[in-house]
Scaffold this active site. Structure first.
Site, short mmCIF file in Angstrom:
data_model
loop_
_atom_site.label_atom_id
_atom_site.label_comp_id
_atom_site.label_asym_id
_atom_site.label_seq_id
_atom_site.Cartn_x
_atom_site.Cartn_y
_atom_site.Cartn_z
N HIS A 1 3.11 8.40 -1.51
CA HIS A 1 2.63 8.27 -0.54
C HIS A 1 3.89 7.69 0.22
O HIS A 1 3.76 7.91 1.48
CB HIS A 1 1.18 7.07 -0.99
CG HIS A 1 0.63 7.30 0.83
ND1 HIS A 1 -0.39 6.30 0.75
CD2 HIS A 1 0.94 7.64 1.93
CE1 HIS A 1 -0.86 6.26 1.77
NE2 HIS A 1 -0.29 7.01 2.64
N TRP B 1 -8.66 1.09 9.47
CA TRP B 1 -7.43 1.04 10.36
C TRP B 1 -7.47 1.35 11.69
O TRP B 1 -6.62 1.71 12.35
CB TRP B 1 -5.94 1.52 9.93
CG TRP B 1 -6.43 3.06 9.22
CD1 TRP B 1 -6.24 4.38 9.93
CD2 TRP B 1 -6.60 2.69 7.78
NE1 TRP B 1 -7.31 5.46 8.81
CE2 TRP B 1 -6.74 4.27 7.29
CE3 TRP B 1 -7.80 2.22 6.45
CZ2 TRP B 1 -7.99 5.03 6.11
CZ3 TRP B 1 -8.03 2.33 5.42
CH2 TRP B 1 -8.18 4.18 5.33
N ASN C 1 0.70 -1.50 -0.15
CA ASN C 1 0.11 0.34 -0.45
C ASN C 1 0.65 1.11 -0.23
O ASN C 1 0.71 1.79 -1.21
CB ASN C 1 -1.28 0.34 1.39
CG ASN C 1 -1.77 0.85 1.26
OD1 ASN C 1 -1.96 1.85 0.54
ND2 ASN C 1 -2.38 1.59 2.97
N ASN D 1 4.62 -6.95 1.37
CA ASN D 1 3.42 -6.90 1.55
C ASN D 1 2.51 -6.23 2.44
O ASN D 1 2.60 -6.29 3.94
CB ASN D 1 3.49 -8.06 1.56
CG ASN D 1 2.83 -9.04 2.26
OD1 ASN D 1 1.66 -9.17 3.33
ND2 ASN D 1 4.09 -9.86 2.39
N GLU E 1 -12.59 9.27 -0.76
CA GLU E 1 -12.56 7.94 -0.68
C GLU E 1 -13.51 8.13 0.51
O GLU E 1 -13.40 8.86 1.55
CB GLU E 1 -11.03 7.41 -0.70
CG GLU E 1 -10.73 7.42 -1.87
CD GLU E 1 -9.06 7.39 -1.24
OE1 GLU E 1 -9.07 5.99 -0.58
OE2 GLU E 1 -8.06 6.86 -1.95
N TYR E 2 -13.86 6.96 1.00
CA TYR E 2 -14.58 6.90 1.86
C TYR E 2 -15.81 5.58 2.73
O TYR E 2 -15.46 5.23 1.28
CB TYR E 2 -15.79 7.86 2.19
CG TYR E 2 -17.35 7.86 1.39
CD1 TYR E 2 -18.15 7.79 2.88
CD2 TYR E 2 -17.30 8.32 0.40
CE1 TYR E 2 -19.92 7.23 2.09
CE2 TYR E 2 -18.78 7.74 -0.49
CZ TYR E 2 -20.01 7.12 0.62
OH TYR E 2 -21.19 7.64 -0.32
N ALA E 3 -15.71 4.69 3.30
CA ALA E 3 -16.41 3.73 3.72
C ALA E 3 -15.79 2.58 2.79
O ALA E 3 -15.75 2.24 1.80
CB ALA E 3 -17.78 3.67 3.16
N GLU F 1 -2.35 10.74 -3.04
CA GLU F 1 -1.72 10.47 -1.86
C GLU F 1 -0.45 11.28 -2.12
O GLU F 1 0.65 10.29 -1.69
CB GLU F 1 -1.77 9.38 -1.40
CG GLU F 1 -2.90 9.29 -0.52
CD GLU F 1 -3.46 7.86 -0.01
OE1 GLU F 1 -3.83 7.72 1.39
OE2 GLU F 1 -2.81 6.87 -0.84
#
Length: 1024
Positions: free
Chosen positions: A419, A1000, A103, A598, A538-540, A462
């Site tokens: 990011h 998170w 990520n 990862n 971005e949400y949910a 990001e």
């Protein structure tokens, strides 16, 4: 023969892939997709062009661990150990190298612009012939729509050029390199380049020629660019199609451009002009450009609701009408602007029902075909999505054409994400990286700006906020003032965005991070001087069993006009198919390919599985986003349309009144609702009730006719109301027979007819039941306070990095999973008409009492066992995941029947889409096959459950499957689960919400946490 300047050694010495100032060599300028028709009718009807030839198919391929390992001879001829691969593809999906899922963390050592010496390199070659006529006149181009991450190109042993930016086309002029007869392409693709530092998106890291490759033949004098825009008067009754056309080649006085606008077979407008335009400055104007304006009366406007499409044909011809070439594009008449703090489309404020979408396929990696793209669009449209964010890069060119035609609003996003840098803006604030960033933004705009579906440009994702962002924001606003620009980095409300576009901001809760506070979306609107609309980029976070609390966002969106929606993260689970030793497929995630670093299963955040099978959460999204809203008052239903442009003409409202799932009355009414209008429907008098139960009114909006995106009978909206509070759970009058109690040192045994119940006096649990001589239980009936952790429960916690704030870590630390029952009381009493068992358990861990559970079991002469449970929760223990009972039933029945909310899985904070009814499903459908196993399959609001010979009544939640919570907790992948003996039943009086604002940090809202100190529930268990 390869010249010295063309040699591989020279290319390797230059190391273009480690120089942020070199993003391309000899690449042609970006432009809209071309086809170079030589017949205007073919351009109008979008027939395949004879000048466009696909090179997709089988190519020769050799993989090397580093570019230095590639032999010079490969430029001239194929190597003897070459394999065959299909282009487009990712070479990792063909067994070369490993895909890496990460990520934030870069998959390479962070030392920009340098990349590892061990840089996997794929060498592709293709032998082909070209039409003789192409060699005699004109220009032959090769177009790579997507190559990850950088590549050098040779043709017939001669070096052609270099390109990077994995998600935009690289186009080269091959005219000087081609020859009669056989030609050979050689493409050296590097896995890592300095461009990789700008491509740190949350996705699988793969390589190769993964989009289409084609040849295009253009005339020597040619259309080199064209741009269309639509302009309107105040009421949109008149429009102008403005077309700017640019040519390349010999500029002759006789050259003309004709732009014609078509709607189907009808020509709406046309105009012709020579080249040369308005004066730009004291040096004059552009001699190679011309701008035409076509007047259109009463244009049919484009929107996602009604995607009216025109076709613009651009012809380059001589004064006598001889056509040189034609290009064309779809046109949608629409206007996007921000006014008074609102994002408007055609003058109406949008409510973005959006979703983020990665280009992902479980078998093909990042290769997209038309079938998959259409499948994704149909999924979105059928589930009330009207917008998609191309996260986080420009998509395949065909995607935008499909969005134009089916109707979706698109946020087109530049392929920029840093990011993993510390801080994130280390590169984006560095002028040395401005050229690379600039190409990624400007070329996206130049490629995609003719698409009406593209309503917002995004500068990337990001990457912090740097001066480069400000420069690129200003460039877009200068070149294309017709669209807003958004960018979340640096706090979501910087000077580089027209829209406040936070990610994972909560409805009412502030997250005051240093430097970049994430305010609640309601608070953000009220900040001093802030007048921009807010749309969550971005949400949910839909990771696994998630999307709890989604309704809260939609309540806010509908309450505050400047809260104009958002984009769910995300559409599709990014799992990949692997095969076991027997050839059976299974779904893999981060780490399953030996990839390091990862981020495990964090790649699976979709509303649908990778094969596009829906998650249950998709239904919740569909319901909350529905375009019809309903209000019930007495026998009157008020239907409100949230469509901005669509007048309901293919919708019927079906209504049903049912008592405990048994229909009593029903009907249907055609809907005739204007955009943003209302319709009032009067229901008839209902029949008199002659029995007790729950009375529910359910309405569905059904489309009787098929549409471009749905089949006939599609349900687009629904709502349900409970009409009467007349549930009766009182037991029948005392039966004639009286159960018999037998007491031994170890057990209390109750017998009635052919039924027996056995309570163990040492454990205090119901240890066995018999119907005749058949045992009904494989494990005792016990209290249960835990669940197999959800992704949202785990958060960022993992074996090597414990997050003590994660729910699962709090439960573990407190001993919830390890708690053992200490029996404090177990008594039996014979009543006049029943036997009463009373137990008290203290659930303890390391000498500390976490829960006290008091239960009574009343078994009467009808064979019913009424269970009453009172639970006390210790004040200093974390709120539990559930308060309920569990056991392993001996039977495995084929079907499950229940009266309650369904049919899909639902949880206390994700149940608005569920309907109360009598449902009947196969046992296998009661389990949701999340790739990473977890708690799943709950059904709330249950009044009656029937399974095998058993029935449970009351007010409870349940899940039932072949998998225990313990197995779900201990198993890493769904294919490793094994069906256990019998059936596991979990009946909960109370169950904590699942959360989903993000995955998170703890995100279950307070109202869905089990925070009370005492709980009471009851149910009846009997045999049918």
């Amino acid at each position: 023969m390869t010249m010295i300047t063309d040699s591989l050694a020279v290319v390797l010495q230059r190391r273009d892939w480690e120089n942020p100032g070199v993003t391309q060599l000899n690449r042609l300028a970006a432009h809209p997709p071309f086809a170079s028709w030589r017949n205007s009718e073919e351009a109008r009807t979008n027939r395949p062009s004879q000048q466009l030839r696909s090179l997709n198919g089988e190519w020769q391929f050799v993989w090397f661990p580093a570019p230095e390992a590639v032999p010079e001879s490969w430029l001239e001829c194929d190597l003897p150990d070459a394999d065959t691969v299909v282009v487009p593809s990712n070479w990792q999906m063909h067994g070369y190298d490993a895909p890496i899922y990460t990520n934030v963390t870069y998959p390479i050592t962070v030392n920009p612009p340098f990349v590892p010496t061990e840089n996997p390199t794929g060498c592709y070659s293709l032998t082909f012939n070209v039409d003789e006529s192409w060699l005699q006149e004109g220009q032959t181009r090769i177009i790579f729509d997507g190559v990850n991450s950088a590549f050098h190109l040779w043709c017939n042993g001669r070096w052609v050029g270099y390109g990077q930016d994995s998600r935009l086309l690289s186009e080269f002029d091959l005219s000087a390199f081609l020859r009669a007869g056989e030609n050979r392409l050689a493409v050296m693709v590097l896995r890592w380049s300095d461009g990789s530092y700008l491509e740190d998106q949350d996705m699988w890291r793969m390589s190769g020629i993964f989009r289409d490759v084609s040849l295009l033949h253009k005339p020597t004098t040619q259309i080199s660019d064209f741009h269309v825009a639509t302009l309107f008067n105040d009421d949109f009754s008149r429009a102008v199609l403005e077309a700017e056309v640019q040519m390349y080649g010999e500029l002759r006085d006789e050259l003309r451009v004709t732009v014609s606008l078509w709607q189907g077979e009808t020509q709406v407008a046309s105009g012709t002009a020579p080249f040369g335009g308005e004066i730009i400055d004291e040096r004059g104007g552009y001699a190679d450009r011309v701008t035409l304006g076509l007047n259109v009366e009463n244009p049919k406007l484009w929107s996602a609701e009604i995607p009216n499409i025109y076709r613009a044909v651009v012809e380059l011809h001589t004064a006598d009408g001889t056509l040189i070439e034609a290009e064309a594009c779809d046109v949608g008449f629409r206007e996007v602007r921000i006014e008074n703090g609102l994002l408007l489309l055609n003058g109406k404020p949008l409510l973005i029902r959006g979703v983020n979408r990665h280009e992902h396929h479980p078998l093909h990696g990042q290769v997209m075909d038309e079938q998959t793209m259409v499948q994704d669009i149909l999924l979105m449209k059928q589930n009330n999505f009207n917008a998609v964010r191309c996260s986080h890069y420009p998509n395949h060119p065909l995607w935008y054409t499909l969005c134009d035609r089916y109707g979706l609003y698109v946020v087109d996003e530049a392929n920029i994400e840093t990011h993993g840098m510390v801080p994130m803006n280390r590169l984006t604030d560095d002028p040395r990286w401005l050229p690379a960033m600039s190409e990624r933004v400007t070329r996206m705009v130049q490629r995609d700006r003719n698409h009406p579906s593209v309503i917002i440009w995004s500068l990337g994702n990001e990457s912090g906020h740097g001066a480069n962002h400000d420069a690129l924001y200003r460039w877009i606003k200068s070149v294309d003032p017709s669209r807003p620009v958004q960018y979340e980095g640096g706090g979501a409300d910087t000077s580089a965005t027209d829209i406040i576009c936070p990610m994972y901001a909560r409805v009412d809760e502030d997250q005051p991070f240093p430097a970049v506070p994430k305010w609640s979306i309601k608070k953000w609107l009220s900040l001093p001087g802030e007048m921009r609309p807010l749309i969550l980029c971005e949400y949910a976070h839909a990771m696994g069993n998630s999307l709890g609390g989604f309704a809260k966002y939609w309540q806010a969106f509908r309450q505050y006009p400047r809260l104009q929606g958002g984009f769910v993260w995300d559409l599709v689970d990014q799992s990949l198919i692997k095969y076991d030793e027997n050839g059976n497929p299974w779904s893999a995630y981060g780490g399953d390919f030996g990839d390091t670093p990862n981020d495990r299963q964090f790649c699976m955040n979709g509303l649908v599985f990778a094969d596009r099978t829906p998650h249950p959460a998709l239904t919740e999204a569909k319901h909350q986003q529905q375009f019809f809203q309903f209000r019930l008052s007495g026998r009157t239903i008020e239907v409100t349309s949230e469509y901005l442009f669509h007048h309901s003409d293919n919708e019927l409202l079906h209504w049903t009144v049912a008592l405990d799932g048994k229909p009593l009355a029903s009907g249907e009414v055609p809907l005739d609702v204007a955009p943003q209008g209302k319709q009032v429907i009067e229901l008839p008098e209902l029949p008199r009730l002659e029995s007790t139960g729950q009375l529910w009114l359910t309405v569905h909006v059904v489309q009787p006719n098929a549409t471009a995106w749905s089949e006939a009978g599609h349900i687009s909206a629904w709502q349900q109301w409970r009409l009467a509070e007349n549930l009766s759970v009182t037991l029948p009058s005392a039966p004639h027979a009286i159960p018999q109690l037998t007491t031994s040192e170890t057990d209390f045994c109750i017998e009635l007819d052919n039924k027996r119940w056995q309570f163990n006096r040492q454990s205090g649990f119901l240890s066995q039941m018999w119907i005749g001589d058949k045992k009904q239980l494989l494990t005792p009936l016990r209290d249960q306070f835990t669940r197999a952790p959800l992704d949202n429960d785990i958060g960022v916690s993992e074996a090597t990095r414990i997050d003590p704030n994660a729910w699962v870590e709090r439960w573990k630390a407190a001993g919830h999973y390890q708690a053992e029952a200490a029996l404090l009381q177990c008594t039996a009493d014979t009543l006049a008409d029943a036997v009463l068992i009373t137990t008290v358990h203290a659930w303890q861990h390391q000498g500390k009492t976490l829960f006290i559970s008091r239960k009574t079991y009343r078994i009467d002469g009808s064979g019913q066992m009424a269970i009453t449970v009172d639970v006390e929760v210790a004040s200093d223990t974390p709120h539990p995941a559930r308060i309920g009972l569990t056991c392993q039933l001996a039977q495995v029945a084929e079907r499950v029947n229940w009266l309650g909310l369904g049919p899909q899985e639902n949880y206390p904070d994700r149940l608005t889409a569920a309907c109360f009814d009598r449902w009947d499903l196969p046992l296998s459908d009661m389990y949701t096959p999340y790739v990473f196993p977890s708690e799943n399959g709950l059904r709330c609001g249950t009044r009656e459950l029937n399974y095998g010979p058993h029935q449970w009544r009351g007010d409870f939640q349940f899940n039932i499957s072949r998998y225990s919570q313990q197995q779900l907790m201990e198993t890493s992948h769904r294919h490793l689960l094994h069906a256990e003996e019998g059936t596991w039943l979990n009946i909960d009086g109370f169950h904590m919400g699942i959360g989903g604002d993000d995955s998170w940090s703890p995100s279950v809202s307070a109202e869905f946490q089990l925070s009370a100190g005492r709980y009471h529930y009851q149910l009846v268990w009997c045999q049918k």
